[in-house]
Structure formats: C-alpha cells, structure tokens
Design a protein around this motif. Structure first.
Motif, PDB file in Angstrom:
ATOM      1  N   TYR A   2      49.849   8.290  -3.686  1.00 17.39           N
ATOM      2  CA  TYR A   2      48.492   8.155  -4.240  1.00 17.39           C
ATOM      3  C   TYR A   2      47.443   8.134  -3.138  1.00 17.39           C
ATOM      4  N   VAL A   3      47.743   7.467  -2.048  1.00 21.80           N
ATOM      5  CA  VAL A   3      46.779   7.293  -0.961  1.00 21.80           C
ATOM      6  C   VAL A   3      46.389   8.637  -0.366  1.00 21.80           C
ATOM      7  N   SER A   4      47.380   9.430   0.030  1.00 24.19           N
ATOM      8  CA  SER A   4      47.092  10.707   0.689  1.00 24.19           C
ATOM      9  C   SER A   4      46.507  11.730  -0.280  1.00 24.19           C
ATOM     10  N   LYS A   5      46.991  11.761  -1.512  1.00 23.02           N
ATOM     11  CA  LYS A   5      46.445  12.716  -2.479  1.00 23.02           C
ATOM     12  C   LYS A   5      44.997  12.372  -2.833  1.00 23.02           C
ATOM     13  N   THR A   6      44.681  11.083  -2.889  1.00 29.52           N
ATOM     14  CA  THR A   6      43.304  10.677  -3.168  1.00 29.52           C
ATOM     15  C   THR A   6      42.369  11.122  -2.052  1.00 29.52           C
ATOM     16  N   LEU A   7      42.795  10.964  -0.811  1.00 33.47           N
ATOM     17  CA  LEU A   7      41.976  11.399   0.323  1.00 33.47           C
ATOM     18  C   LEU A   7      41.769  12.910   0.306  1.00 33.47           C
ATOM     19  N   LEU A   8      42.821  13.659  -0.009  1.00 27.66           N
ATOM     20  CA  LEU A   8      42.697  15.120  -0.070  1.00 27.66           C
ATOM     21  C   LEU A   8      41.738  15.535  -1.182  1.00 27.66           C
ATOM     22  N   HIS A   9      41.855  14.881  -2.341  1.00 22.59           N
ATOM     23  CA  HIS A   9      40.958  15.196  -3.451  1.00 22.59           C
ATOM     24  C   HIS A   9      39.515  14.869  -3.093  1.00 22.59           C
ATOM     25  N   GLU A  10      39.307  13.736  -2.437  1.00 24.32           N
ATOM     26  CA  GLU A  10      37.959  13.343  -2.041  1.00 24.32           C
ATOM     27  C   GLU A  10      37.367  14.320  -1.028  1.00 24.32           C
ATOM     28  N   SER A  11      38.206  14.911  -0.185  1.00 22.47           N
ATOM     29  CA  SER A  11      37.693  15.893   0.786  1.00 22.47           C
ATOM     30  C   SER A  11      37.200  17.156   0.081  1.00 22.47           C
TER      31      SER A  11
END
Length: 395
Positions: A241-250
């Motif tokens: 969840y952490v890494s996918k959230t950061l990618l989505h936010e980018s």
C-alpha cells in the motif's frame, strides 16, 4: 517444459545482454566513461543527444529483458512454473530488480529529468503493468499467476521511473515510490512463492483445479498467504500500500503540474485510470488464488488434504513467517520505517526526500486504494465467476 523455458530465457537473455552491451559501447565512445557517478555530468555536456538516445534505447532493451518489461516479458510466465520455489523467489525478487537497477542507472544519470525519456519509459511501464495483470487474471496455474503478477508489478515500478523523469527535480514522491516498490515487491514475492512451494512440495501440482482446498485446515499457510495477497493488493497496513500510494500520488502531482502549465492532461488521466484498474485486477487475481486454495473444497482429494500432517518443515515455516512479518512491519509504520529506507536511494535517484511528512493514511492518500477495491468488487463476479468458470471449477 523446463527445457523450453530455459531455451526461451537463454534467447532473451543473450539477445538482451548483447543489445545492452552495444549501448554501453556507444556511451563509452561518446562520453568517455561508463562510471555511473560520472555519467550525469558527461551526458549533460555531450552535444550528440541522438547517439545518447540510441544508446539509451539499446540499454533499455537489454535491461528490460532482465526485468520482464513488455515486450520482453515472455520468459517469466514460462520459467516460474517449472523452476523450484526458491529459484522463483530469486527470479522475481532479485533478477528482475537487477534489470530495474540497470534502467535506473540509465534513467537517473544519462537521462535525468529528461521528459522525452520519461515518456518512453512511462508508456512501456503502463503496457507492462496492464498486460501482466490481465495475464495473471486468466491463468489457472498458481506459479504462473504469480509470475504474471511479477510482470505487472515491474510495470508499476517502470511507471515510477517514468514519473521521476517527467517530474524533474520535484520527483520525491515518484523516487520514494519506485525504490520502496522494488523492496516491497521482492519481499511479497518471497513470501508468496515460498507459500506456493509449500503447496507444490506436498501434492506436486500447481493447477488451481487440482490444488483447490489444499489450505482449508492449514491456518499458518492461510495467514501467511493472506498477508502476501493483501500486501501485493495494496491494502492499507501492508507494505504494498505504501509504495503504490506514493506512485499514484506522483501521477496526480504531474497531472496538476500540467494543469497549471495549461497543458492537456487527458493522457495522464488515462495512465492514472490504467494504474487504478491494474490495482483492481491485482486484487481480483489474488482473491482468485485465495478462494481456490483456502475456501473452495476439492471434491476428489479434500479428505487427503485435510488429513495432512507435518506438511511443512520448521525451518520452512520460520522462513515463511519471517517474510510475512516483514510485510506487516513495513506496512504498519511507514513514516518511521519506509521513509528511512527510501532515503537510502535518493542520492542515486538524483532526488531529495523533501521536508514534508507524507500522510499515508489520510482519505486523499487512501482514495486510490478505495477505487481499486471498488473496481475489484465490480469485476470479480464478472471475470472470475463468469469468464473463468469453465477453466476453474469454482463451487
């Protein structure tokens, strides 16, 4: 099958390796160095940008072959089902990341902050992300599904690399998400492939129709597999969840940059929705595996499966438990652990962490995950209970 998989990988690896070597020769000729720490300054001063792009595409081809990037992903679905479980964990967790490291070395040094390069990587990453999810969705082999999942997750990482180049110096979210998803995916596939190995070592089958029901009375395997499935599905409190959230936010961040500059945002909206749909498909195919192995009953062998004793050795159970625990630790306290891990790669990425602390569990951050779960809830009955009914004999 093993020999065919070996032939396929050998062909991809040799062709890809030689192509990457051609790119390295061109870089050495034009820049006078192949030392990674010297590439950025040398590439900035090089007037022959066309030669650099030619070399970059050669290296992208070669390293992409190792990573499992479209259209060079063909070896992964063939190699994983026939490889031993520890080898599958290494293929997915280490070998594909070696290819990603090569792409990062090119992207973050020779083409740092280059929007044209970022666009190419973003397009290839988006195709890889969606294609891998679709292949995993329609697979009925346990390890082949996980192999296709690896293709999709490599696509997520490539999307992050593309966003790093497009966002320029303000690429902290993309850089952190890319680095963390490399780490997280390796841990997740370590857990899931070892769980698949536990299934195979007991019944020597991987077909979902034959292994279904195996885990019904095996709570340890159930919990470990569920942790891996929730992690790779991007569910909060698990590391994915952490890494996918950061990618989505980018992606959202770059869309806002385009909007402020008066540029069209339709293409980035498409990328964002493909990102979310791929996330939803990830939840679907992991749910498919979990339902088949741990919920469905096997009409032919259920009594045999339920009566199995000593189905896993203590050393194997320790390894599986440690991998699952790592997934939980990285997911529960992201600001304290994940940010520290991400900081290790920021110099190499040509990025900085930024002063602001990212709020991982705010509604805005969780919005993408909510959409992915909603997509999965809508499509699961249609795809798995509908289109796959003839291939997987679900109850």
């Amino acid at each position: 099958d093993s020999l065919k998989a070996a032939d396929t990988y050998l062909a991809v690896a040799v062709i890809g390796g030689l192509t990457a070597l051609m790119g390295i020769f061109i870089i050495n000729s034009k820049l006078g160095t192949v030392n990674i720490s010297e590439l950025y300054s040398a590439a900035t001063a090089c007037p022959d940008k066309g030669a650099l792009y030619a070399a970059g595409l050669c290296m992208l081809f070669g390293f992409g072959a190792k990573a499992g990037m479209f259209p060079l992903h063909i070896w992964l679905p063939k190699a994983h089902p026939v490889a031993p479980a520890p080898a599958s964990a290494l293929l997915s967790g280490i070998l594909t990341k070696a290819g990603i490291f090569g792409i990062l070395a090119v992207s973050c040094n020779i083409f740092r902050y280059d929007p044209r390069w970022g666009t190419v990587v973003l397009i290839l990453g988006t195709i890889t992300m969606v294609l891998g999810a679709l292949l995993a969705l329609f697979s009925i082999d346990l390890k082949r599904t996980l192999a296709c999942s690896s293709i999709s997750q490599i696509g997520f990482i490539l999307v992050g690399i593309g966003m790093m180049s497009l966002l320029g110096q303000d690429n902290s979210l993309a850089a952190r998400g890319t680095f963390l998803h490399m780490v997280n995916h390796s841990m997740l596939k370590l857990c899931l492939f070892m769980a698949a190995g536990a299934v195979f070592m007991n019944i020597h089958e991987l077909d979902l129709n034959k292994i279904r029901g195996f885990g019904r009375k095996k709570p340890f395997l159930n919990v470990v597999f569920l942790i891996g499935a929730l992690g790779i599905g991007g569910i909060p409190l698990f590391n994915g969840y952490v890494s996918k959230t950061l990618l989505h936010e980018s992606i959202i961040q770059y869309t806002e940059v385009l909007l402020q500059a008066g540029e069209p945002i339709a293409a980035m909206k498409i990328v964002e929705w493909l990102f979310l749909i791929s996330g939803g498909l990830t939840i679907i195919y992991m749910t498919k595996l979990y339902v088949a192995i741990f919920i469905e009953k096997n009409p032919d062998r259920q009594a045999e499966y339920d009566g199995m004793k000593n189905w896993i050795k203590p050393s194997s159970a320790l390894a599986l438990g440690a991998a699952a625990l790592g997934i939980l630790v990285l997911g529960i306290a992201p600001n304290y652990i994940n940010d520290g891990i991400a900081g290790m790669g920021m110099d190499f990425f040509g990025s900085s962490m930024g002063a602001e602390t990212f709020s991982y569990f705010s509604f805005e951050s969780m919005e993408g995950t909510i959409i992915c779960v909603f997509i999965a809830a809508i499509l699961y009955p249609v795809v798995v209970r509908g289109l796959l009914m003839k291939k997987i004999r679900l109850g």
